[in-house]
Write an enzyme that holds these catalytic residues in place. Structure first.
Site, mmCIF file in Angstrom:
data_model
loop_
_atom_site.group_PDB
_atom_site.id
_atom_site.type_symbol
_atom_site.label_atom_id
_atom_site.label_comp_id
_atom_site.label_asym_id
_atom_site.label_seq_id
_atom_site.Cartn_x
_atom_site.Cartn_y
_atom_site.Cartn_z
ATOM 1 N N PHE A 64 8.870 20.406 100.029
ATOM 2 C CA PHE A 64 9.892 19.065 99.927
ATOM 3 C C PHE A 64 8.888 17.964 99.159
ATOM 4 O O PHE A 64 9.392 16.936 98.912
ATOM 5 C CB PHE A 64 10.467 18.592 101.051
ATOM 6 C CG PHE A 64 11.247 19.386 101.671
ATOM 7 C CD1 PHE A 64 12.747 19.577 101.214
ATOM 8 C CD2 PHE A 64 11.087 20.485 102.536
ATOM 9 C CE1 PHE A 64 13.786 19.940 101.719
ATOM 10 C CE2 PHE A 64 12.213 21.556 103.153
ATOM 11 C CZ PHE A 64 13.415 21.130 102.422
ATOM 12 N N ALA A 65 7.674 17.972 99.687
ATOM 13 C CA ALA A 65 6.636 16.697 99.424
ATOM 14 C C ALA A 65 6.583 16.500 98.009
ATOM 15 O O ALA A 65 6.703 17.384 97.156
ATOM 16 C CB ALA A 65 5.287 17.154 100.132
ATOM 17 N N TYR A 88 9.962 11.652 86.668
ATOM 18 C CA TYR A 88 10.362 12.428 87.718
ATOM 19 C C TYR A 88 10.926 13.675 87.422
ATOM 20 O O TYR A 88 10.715 14.675 87.986
ATOM 21 C CB TYR A 88 11.116 11.478 88.704
ATOM 22 C CG TYR A 88 11.902 12.132 89.692
ATOM 23 C CD1 TYR A 88 10.898 12.634 90.528
ATOM 24 C CD2 TYR A 88 13.210 12.405 89.828
ATOM 25 C CE1 TYR A 88 11.528 13.433 91.741
ATOM 26 C CE2 TYR A 88 13.950 13.127 90.728
ATOM 27 C CZ TYR A 88 12.915 13.675 91.905
ATOM 28 O OH TYR A 88 13.410 14.350 93.119
HETATM 29 N N1 UFG Z 1 22.071 1.821 92.550
HETATM 30 C C1 UFG Z 1 22.457 0.263 92.582
HETATM 31 N N2 UFG Z 1 21.888 -0.556 93.242
HETATM 32 C C2 UFG Z 1 20.647 -0.049 94.055
HETATM 33 C C3 UFG Z 1 20.605 1.090 94.342
HETATM 34 C C4 UFG Z 1 21.287 1.866 93.482
HETATM 35 O O1 UFG Z 1 23.328 0.164 91.726
HETATM 36 O O2 UFG Z 1 20.300 -1.273 94.797
HETATM 37 C C5 UFG Z 1 22.860 2.716 91.816
HETATM 38 C C6 UFG Z 1 21.943 3.474 90.827
HETATM 39 O O3 UFG Z 1 21.705 2.797 89.653
HETATM 40 C C7 UFG Z 1 22.575 4.736 90.932
HETATM 41 C C8 UFG Z 1 23.204 4.856 92.280
HETATM 42 O O4 UFG Z 1 23.312 3.558 92.753
HETATM 43 O O5 UFG Z 1 23.530 4.744 90.032
HETATM 44 C C9 UFG Z 1 22.532 5.912 92.865
HETATM 45 O O6 UFG Z 1 20.993 5.568 93.099
HETATM 46 P P1 UFG Z 1 20.122 6.094 94.285
HETATM 47 O O7 UFG Z 1 18.806 5.479 93.944
HETATM 48 O O8 UFG Z 1 20.535 6.084 95.398
HETATM 49 O O9 UFG Z 1 20.019 7.604 93.486
HETATM 50 P P2 UFG Z 1 19.695 8.030 92.136
HETATM 51 O O10 UFG Z 1 20.716 8.683 91.506
HETATM 52 O O11 UFG Z 1 18.749 7.300 91.296
HETATM 53 O O12 UFG Z 1 18.593 9.333 92.408
HETATM 54 C C10 UFG Z 1 18.946 10.460 93.304
HETATM 55 C C11 UFG Z 1 17.728 11.013 93.974
HETATM 56 C C12 UFG Z 1 16.585 11.289 93.072
HETATM 57 C C13 UFG Z 1 16.958 11.999 91.894
HETATM 58 C C14 UFG Z 1 17.997 11.541 91.421
HETATM 59 C C15 UFG Z 1 18.586 12.103 90.150
HETATM 60 O O13 UFG Z 1 17.425 10.080 94.986
HETATM 61 O O14 UFG Z 1 15.667 11.897 93.795
HETATM 62 O O15 UFG Z 1 19.406 11.155 92.042
HETATM 63 O O16 UFG Z 1 18.881 11.280 88.967
HETATM 64 F F1 UFG Z 1 16.004 12.197 90.895
#
Ligand code: UFG
Length: 327
Positions: A72-73, A140
């Site tokens: 996982f790390a 990533y």
């Molecule tokens: N978002 C906001 N405001 C915030 C945080 C997030 O609008 O303050 C939006 C992001 O733009 C995104 C959605 O919420 O559209 C989800 O964002 P997250 O950061 O919770 O998750 P991600 O989809 O970016 O990331 C997740 C995993 C990553 C993985 C990714 C695949 O955490 O490890 O999905 O794209 F790589």
């Protein structure tokens, strides 16, 4: 099975470790505790070490008489990988290659690897099957895809038997609210929305409301971390064919927009959630929704919890642990 788990004190890792332990596996966690919390795995043996430290990993694999590794790390923030790609290639790619060589030299050849929906990026297909085109939009995703390719090569060359699990958006907490999501800094949507609902943040900034999606905000596939953990138990038990590497999507198959998540949190917590519209976050694709058909057909996995259940469990966690594991 005797399993060494890297990053087992992290969010997804700790849920998988508890699930493995409940299924009767003998787990040793290796975690540098930079992001992980020892308090998330109170009953499990934990060694503080770097997974990319090859001699140390060889010694730990031997000492634990490991039969398998669950890895996982690594670095997980999309935005961070855009700013600092070297960090992601060093941790996720170079560090993992060092660990795979340690495994090879000790004779441990079973592995479950934490991969990501970010390998698909701006792929045109939705829902995404494992055969969709790879179009990662950030370092990533590319740093993880490189390891998926390496695993196929290690299977062919060294008889490894491995599964890459491509997570969509892991979310939620344990039913009793005792274990949950606690990152520092927090970048994930659901904990940030709870922060705004609880008055710990002034508002939640919506990263872009002009995407080509039904309400203009990004659509993601939120999968309950307990369902995700169950997929790991199935996957490690299915790593029984030397020379075989498989990749599986792990998602619910349902897409939810940022606005839908905010609305659901507000309703379940019965709180107002202050929002603000902001710019798009670099590296974010508009839509990522899984088809988890392969995981269902080949390993029998079925997700048991929907967005409501995810947010209800997260609400219990945030209420009981306002400061996360430091509460
Ligand atoms: N978002 C906001 N405001 C915030 C945080 C997030 O609008 O303050 C939006 C992001 O733009 C995104 C959605 O919420 O559209 C989800 O964002 P997250 O950061 O919770 O998750 P991600 O989809 O970016 O990331 C997740 C995993 C990553 C993985 C990714 C695949 O955490 O490890 O999905 O794209 F790589």
């Amino acid at each position: 099975m005797r399993i060494l788990v890297t990053g087992g004190a992290g969010y997804v890792g700790s849920f998988a470790v508890r699930a493995l332990s409940s299924a009767g596996h003998d787990v040793l966690v290796v975690d540098d505790l930079r992001q992980g919390h020892a308090a998330s795995i109170p009953e499990i043996r934990l060694v503080e070490a770097e997974f990319g430290d090859r001699p140390r990993m060889e010694a730990l694999l031997r000492e634990h008489q490991a039969e398998a590794v669950m890895h996982f790390a690594g670095s997980t923030s999309v935005a961070e990988s855009v700013r600092d790609p070297g960090l992601h290639y060093r941790n996720n790619t170079a560090g993992t290659i060092a660990m795979l060589e340690a495994m090879r030299d000790v004779g441990v050849r079973k592995l479950v690897f934490s991969s990501t929906a970010a390998v698909y990026g701006e792929s045109a297909e939705s829902p995404l099957s494992e055969t969709a085109r790879y179009a990662p939009t950030c370092a990533y995703g590319r740093s993880k895809l490189a390891i998926e390719w390496a695993l196929a090569d290690f299977a062919a060359a060294h008889g490894f038997s491995s599964c890459a699990l491509r997570y969509f958006n892991a979310a939620g907490a344990s039913e009793d609210g005792a274990f949950g999501e606690d990152h520092d800094p927090e970048t994930h949507l659901i904990p940030i929305v709870f922060g705004a609902a609880l008055g710990k943040r002034a508002h939640i900034e919506i990263y872009g409301d002009d995407y080509d999606t039904p309400d203009g905000t990004c659509v993601r596939d939120y999968v309950h971390v307990e369902d995700l953990a169950a997929a790991h138990v199935l996957a490690i038990e299915a790593c029984d064919t030397p020379g075989q590497h498989r990749a599986f999507n792990v998602g619910s198959g349902t897409g939810s927009s940022v606005r839908e998540v905010i609305e659901t949190v507000g309703r379940i917590a019965a709180r107002a959630v202050p929002t603000q519209s902001g710019a798009r976050r670099p590296g974010d694709p508009a839509t990522l929704v899984a088809s988890a058909e392969r995981l269902h057909t080949e390993l029998g996995w079925v997700p048991k919890r929907d967005l409501e259940a995810i947010i209800a469990s997260a609400w219990r966690w945030h209420q009981a642990n306002p400061d996360g594991y430091g509460s």
